[in-house]
Scaffold this motif. Sequence first.
Motif, PDB file in Angstrom:
ATOM      1  N   THR A   1      47.874  48.588  46.826  1.00  0.00           N
ATOM      2  CA  THR A   1      46.514  48.129  46.543  1.00  0.00           C
ATOM      3  C   THR A   1      45.955  47.324  47.715  1.00  0.00           C
ATOM      4  N   PRO A   2      44.694  47.525  48.093  1.00  0.00           N
ATOM      5  CA  PRO A   2      44.100  46.758  49.192  1.00  0.00           C
ATOM      6  C   PRO A   2      43.696  45.357  48.737  1.00  0.00           C
ATOM      7  N   ILE A   3      44.017  44.375  49.566  1.00  0.00           N
ATOM      8  CA  ILE A   3      43.707  42.975  49.292  1.00  0.00           C
ATOM      9  C   ILE A   3      42.807  42.444  50.405  1.00  0.00           C
ATOM     10  N   MET A   4      41.750  41.747  50.027  1.00  0.00           N
ATOM     11  CA  MET A   4      40.813  41.224  51.022  1.00  0.00           C
ATOM     12  C   MET A   4      41.333  39.924  51.623  1.00  0.00           C
ATOM     13  N   THR A   5      41.306  39.849  52.953  1.00  0.00           N
ATOM     14  CA  THR A   5      41.721  38.652  53.671  1.00  0.00           C
ATOM     15  C   THR A   5      40.540  37.677  53.781  1.00  0.00           C
ATOM     16  N   PRO A   6      40.792  36.433  54.231  1.00  0.00           N
ATOM     17  CA  PRO A   6      39.681  35.489  54.437  1.00  0.00           C
ATOM     18  C   PRO A   6      38.631  35.996  55.430  1.00  0.00           C
ATOM     19  N   GLU A   7      39.036  36.921  56.304  1.00  0.00           N
ATOM     20  CA  GLU A   7      38.095  37.481  57.294  1.00  0.00           C
ATOM     21  C   GLU A   7      37.347  38.688  56.742  1.00  0.00           C
ATOM     22  N   GLU A   8      37.503  38.958  55.435  1.00  0.00           N
ATOM     23  CA  GLU A   8      36.880  40.092  54.750  1.00  0.00           C
ATOM     24  C   GLU A   8      37.338  41.437  55.311  1.00  0.00           C
ATOM     25  N   GLU A   9      38.579  41.474  55.756  1.00  0.00           N
ATOM     26  CA  GLU A   9      39.251  42.723  56.080  1.00  0.00           C
ATOM     27  C   GLU A   9      40.201  43.032  54.925  1.00  0.00           C
ATOM     28  N   PHE A  10      40.760  44.257  54.923  1.00  0.00           N
ATOM     29  CA  PHE A  10      41.643  44.647  53.831  1.00  0.00           C
ATOM     30  C   PHE A  10      43.024  45.013  54.356  1.00  0.00           C
ATOM     31  N   VAL A  11      44.029  44.442  53.714  1.00  0.00           N
ATOM     32  CA  VAL A  11      45.429  44.711  54.036  1.00  0.00           C
ATOM     33  C   VAL A  11      46.102  45.174  52.748  1.00  0.00           C
ATOM     34  N   MET A  12      46.967  46.175  52.875  1.00  0.00           N
ATOM     35  CA  MET A  12      47.606  46.745  51.693  1.00  0.00           C
ATOM     36  C   MET A  12      48.750  45.860  51.187  1.00  0.00           C
ATOM     37  N   ALA A  13      48.899  45.848  49.878  1.00  0.00           N
ATOM     38  CA  ALA A  13      50.020  45.159  49.224  1.00  0.00           C
ATOM     39  C   ALA A  13      50.726  46.163  48.328  1.00  0.00           C
ATOM     40  N   LEU A  14      52.037  46.244  48.442  1.00  0.00           N
ATOM     41  CA  LEU A  14      52.818  47.125  47.582  1.00  0.00           C
ATOM     42  C   LEU A  14      53.363  46.309  46.424  1.00  0.00           C
ATOM     43  N   THR A  15      52.954  46.672  45.211  1.00  0.00           N
ATOM     44  CA  THR A  15      53.439  45.995  44.009  1.00  0.00           C
ATOM     45  C   THR A  15      54.344  46.961  43.263  1.00  0.00           C
ATOM     46  N   GLU A  16      55.607  46.597  43.151  1.00  0.00           N
ATOM     47  CA  GLU A  16      56.591  47.476  42.528  1.00  0.00           C
ATOM     48  C   GLU A  16      56.416  47.485  41.007  1.00  0.00           C
ATOM     49  N   TYR A  17      56.845  48.585  40.395  1.00  0.00           N
ATOM     50  CA  TYR A  17      56.778  48.708  38.937  1.00  0.00           C
ATOM     51  C   TYR A  17      57.767  47.755  38.269  1.00  0.00           C
ATOM     52  N   ALA A  18      57.347  47.195  37.158  1.00  0.00           N
ATOM     53  CA  ALA A  18      58.228  46.418  36.278  1.00  0.00           C
ATOM     54  C   ALA A  18      57.735  46.647  34.859  1.00  0.00           C
ATOM     55  N   PRO A  19      58.650  46.730  33.888  1.00  0.00           N
ATOM     56  CA  PRO A  19      58.237  47.044  32.515  1.00  0.00           C
ATOM     57  C   PRO A  19      57.475  45.936  31.807  1.00  0.00           C
ATOM     58  N   SER A  20      57.577  44.696  32.297  1.00  0.00           N
ATOM     59  CA  SER A  20      56.842  43.597  31.666  1.00  0.00           C
ATOM     60  C   SER A  20      56.040  42.854  32.720  1.00  0.00           C
ATOM     61  N   PHE A  21      54.939  42.225  32.286  1.00  0.00           N
ATOM     62  CA  PHE A  21      54.114  41.480  33.226  1.00  0.00           C
ATOM     63  C   PHE A  21      54.878  40.295  33.798  1.00  0.00           C
ATOM     64  N   ALA A  22      55.735  39.684  32.990  1.00  0.00           N
ATOM     65  CA  ALA A  22      56.520  38.548  33.472  1.00  0.00           C
ATOM     66  C   ALA A  22      57.366  38.944  34.675  1.00  0.00           C
ATOM     67  N   GLU A  23      57.949  40.138  34.655  1.00  0.00           N
ATOM     68  CA  GLU A  23      58.744  40.628  35.775  1.00  0.00           C
ATOM     69  C   GLU A  23      57.854  41.073  36.934  1.00  0.00           C
ATOM     70  N   PHE A  24      56.742  41.687  36.618  1.00  0.00           N
ATOM     71  CA  PHE A  24      55.820  42.209  37.622  1.00  0.00           C
ATOM     72  C   PHE A  24      55.149  41.085  38.412  1.00  0.00           C
ATOM     73  N   ARG A  25      54.795  40.003  37.728  1.00  0.00           N
ATOM     74  CA  ARG A  25      53.928  38.968  38.283  1.00  0.00           C
ATOM     75  C   ARG A  25      54.477  38.338  39.558  1.00  0.00           C
ATOM     76  N   GLY A  26      55.749  37.945  39.563  1.00  0.00           N
ATOM     77  CA  GLY A  26      56.297  37.217  40.700  1.00  0.00           C
ATOM     78  C   GLY A  26      56.235  38.000  41.994  1.00  0.00           C
ATOM     79  N   GLN A  27      56.747  39.239  41.970  1.00  0.00           N
ATOM     80  CA  GLN A  27      56.752  40.022  43.212  1.00  0.00           C
ATOM     81  C   GLN A  27      55.347  40.471  43.592  1.00  0.00           C
ATOM     82  N   ALA A  28      54.477  40.683  42.592  1.00  0.00           N
ATOM     83  CA  ALA A  28      53.106  41.090  42.887  1.00  0.00           C
ATOM     84  C   ALA A  28      52.334  39.951  43.540  1.00  0.00           C
ATOM     85  N   GLU A  29      52.507  38.733  43.027  1.00  0.00           N
ATOM     86  CA  GLU A  29      51.843  37.574  43.632  1.00  0.00           C
ATOM     87  C   GLU A  29      52.298  37.377  45.073  1.00  0.00           C
TER      88      GLU A  29
END
Length: 210
Positions: free
Chosen positions: A89-117
Amino acid sequence: MNSYTSIDLATWKRRGTFEYYRTFQNQLFNITLEFPATELYRYAKRNRLSFFLLTLHAILRAVNSVPQFRQRIVDGGQVIEFEHVAALTPIMTPEEEFVMALTEYAPSFAEFRGQAEAAVAAAKRGEFDPSVRQRNDFICASCVPWYGFRSLTQAALTLDQSIVILTWGEMDASGNIPLALQLNHALVDGLHVGRFHRALTGFLTAPASL
């Protein structure tokens, strides 16, 4: 890369449809759907959670619930099915450019949240590992929170690509969000889109299940 199984084309019940659409110069189709997001938004506010990450996780859960969305065409025509797929997913930087972030699958949001953040924070700092692009066990998922839309056609690197590409937009006054999908018709039909639609609607209207 996640584990996967190879599909035996000789015995695959979809072989005829697959081979038919593989003759097309453009195998892709685009469809825009609408989803109810009020309950998820309220849940995010009530629990001080990121509405963006909750939505992304709900989408990723729904994508992974449909086997055809986890299938990829590789090596000139072989079909593989991943056990699960991540989200790029593309994430906007403070300079209003976009850098990709890879968020791995996890079956629960609690597991997903840490690595996604952590992935989002790294992208905001301009950090991205380009070797990720050598993988294909992910979907491309973009959020355009500045506006809604009735229809959207995704960009295509090639007209036979099999990575699922999607974009969702701003929640409107009725509490609905638009979501546009680009899919390869050799692998995916309207039936499978319908299953994704039901799964995502279920997660969005019952956010505690995430």
